[in-house]
Write a protein that holds these residues in place. Structure first.
Motif, short mmCIF file in Angstrom:
data_model
loop_
_atom_site.label_atom_id
_atom_site.label_comp_id
_atom_site.label_asym_id
_atom_site.label_seq_id
_atom_site.Cartn_x
_atom_site.Cartn_y
_atom_site.Cartn_z
N GLU A 27 0.69 -1.14 0.06
CA GLU A 27 -0.12 0.06 0.08
C GLU A 27 0.88 1.45 -0.04
N MET A 28 1.90 1.34 0.85
CA MET A 28 2.76 2.51 0.78
C MET A 28 3.47 2.81 -0.27
N ARG A 29 3.87 1.49 -0.82
CA ARG A 29 4.71 1.59 -2.31
C ARG A 29 3.89 2.30 -3.31
N ASN A 30 2.57 2.21 -3.20
CA ASN A 30 1.91 2.58 -4.45
C ASN A 30 0.97 3.81 -4.03
N ALA A 31 0.99 4.47 -2.68
CA ALA A 31 0.09 5.38 -2.26
C ALA A 31 0.96 6.96 -2.51
N SER A 32 0.06 7.79 -2.77
CA SER A 32 0.68 8.88 -3.02
C SER A 32 0.92 9.58 -1.44
N GLN A 33 0.18 9.34 -0.53
CA GLN A 33 0.26 9.85 0.74
C GLN A 33 0.13 8.65 1.88
N ASP A 34 0.79 8.56 2.83
CA ASP A 34 0.49 7.81 3.90
C ASP A 34 -0.81 8.19 5.03
N PRO A 35 -1.28 7.46 5.73
CA PRO A 35 -2.36 7.65 6.46
C PRO A 35 -2.05 8.99 7.50
N TYR A 36 -1.12 9.47 7.60
CA TYR A 36 -0.87 10.68 8.17
C TYR A 36 -0.98 12.10 7.37
N GLY A 37 -1.00 11.76 6.02
CA GLY A 37 -1.20 12.92 5.10
C GLY A 37 0.19 13.16 4.47
N ASN A 38 1.10 12.62 4.90
CA ASN A 38 2.57 12.70 4.37
C ASN A 38 2.61 12.39 2.85
N GLN A 39 3.22 13.18 2.00
CA GLN A 39 3.40 12.94 0.62
C GLN A 39 4.57 11.84 0.48
N LEU A 40 4.44 10.86 -0.36
CA LEU A 40 5.21 9.87 -0.50
C LEU A 40 5.92 9.73 -1.66
N GLN A 41 7.12 9.29 -1.83
CA GLN A 41 7.82 9.26 -3.07
C GLN A 41 8.97 8.24 -2.84
N ALA A 42 9.53 7.54 -3.85
CA ALA A 42 10.94 6.78 -3.73
C ALA A 42 11.97 7.74 -3.63
N GLU A 43 12.91 7.43 -2.92
CA GLU A 43 14.24 8.05 -2.69
C GLU A 43 15.33 6.88 -2.94
N THR A 44 16.12 7.26 -3.96
CA THR A 44 17.26 6.44 -4.31
C THR A 44 18.44 6.79 -3.02
N GLN A 45 18.87 5.64 -2.29
CA GLN A 45 19.62 5.72 -1.31
C GLN A 45 21.32 5.96 -1.85
N THR A 46 21.92 7.27 -1.39
CA THR A 46 23.21 7.64 -1.79
C THR A 46 24.17 6.88 -1.02
N LYS A 47 23.78 6.32 0.11
CA LYS A 47 24.56 5.59 0.94
C LYS A 47 23.89 4.41 1.45
N PRO A 48 24.56 3.42 1.92
CA PRO A 48 23.74 2.15 2.49
C PRO A 48 23.44 2.36 3.94
N GLY A 49 22.46 1.65 4.54
CA GLY A 49 22.17 1.64 5.70
C GLY A 49 20.64 1.74 6.34
N ASN A 50 19.65 2.54 5.64
CA ASN A 50 18.27 2.63 6.07
C ASN A 50 17.78 1.29 6.00
N PRO A 51 17.06 0.91 7.09
CA PRO A 51 16.45 -0.39 6.86
C PRO A 51 15.19 -0.68 6.59
N CYS A 52 14.76 -1.55 5.73
CA CYS A 52 13.42 -1.95 5.20
C CYS A 52 12.63 -2.70 6.27
#
Length: 165
Positions: A27-52
């Motif tokens: 749902e979050m991969r395909n949504a334009s915003q989360d349930p709290y109204g935040n706009q969603l878009q994919a971000e390319t990681q410039t360095k490793p580390g953020n956990p899925c």
């Protein structure tokens, strides 16, 4: 309150690791915003580390992640936190080794919060020595603890849940 090691510990026990469910991740991969109204878009990681939170693996440089707000609680109370969470934007398999802690979170610093049946914090263990599995077992050995949340040591963000097996 910090866990007193060995206070309740009786040896290895089985447990169940639960990552973010696939329906929510998709749902979050395909949504334009989360349930709290935040706009969603994919971000390319410039360095490793953020956990899925779906596959429970740290992203590699060049992978795309979606950041959204999420609460891992279903009971409304003062401990019901909402915080940031990442999932791989292009999909990933859900963490499947539910009886083992994820490799990417075994040896680094981590915070383990034990919650009671009312979803209130009952105990906390700050793990700096790579003994994450043992600290999870110690927390779950306490009958007052219903489940444990693994949290980021540096940011405090929710990573995954652990229950008794």
């Amino acid at each position: 309150m910090v866990t007193t090691w060995d206070r309740h510990y009786a040896g290895p026990m089985s447990f169940i690791v639960t990552s973010l469910d696939t329906a929510t991740a998709d749902e979050m991969r395909n949504a334009s915003q989360d349930p709290y109204g935040n706009q969603l878009q994919a971000e390319t990681q410039t360095k490793p580390g953020n956990p899925c939170r779906h596959c429970l693996r740290r992203a590699k440089q060049g992978e795309r992640l979606v950041l959204f707000s999420y609460s891992p609680f279903d009971t409304r109370n003062p401990y019901k936190e909402v915080g940031p969470m990442f999932v791989h934007a292009d999909g990933c398999p859900r963490y499947a080794q539910s009886d083992r802690l994820p490799e990417d979170f075994l040896n680094g610093p981590i915070v383990l919060r034990g919650y009671d049946a009312q979803q209130r914090i009952a105990d906390v263990s700050v793990v700096l020595d790579g003994m994450t599995e043992r600290r999870v077992e110690e927390l779950l050995a306490d009958p007052n603890i219903a489940f444990v949340h693994a949290r980021s040591f540096t940011h405090g963000c929710y990573l995954f849940r652990v229950d008794r097996g």
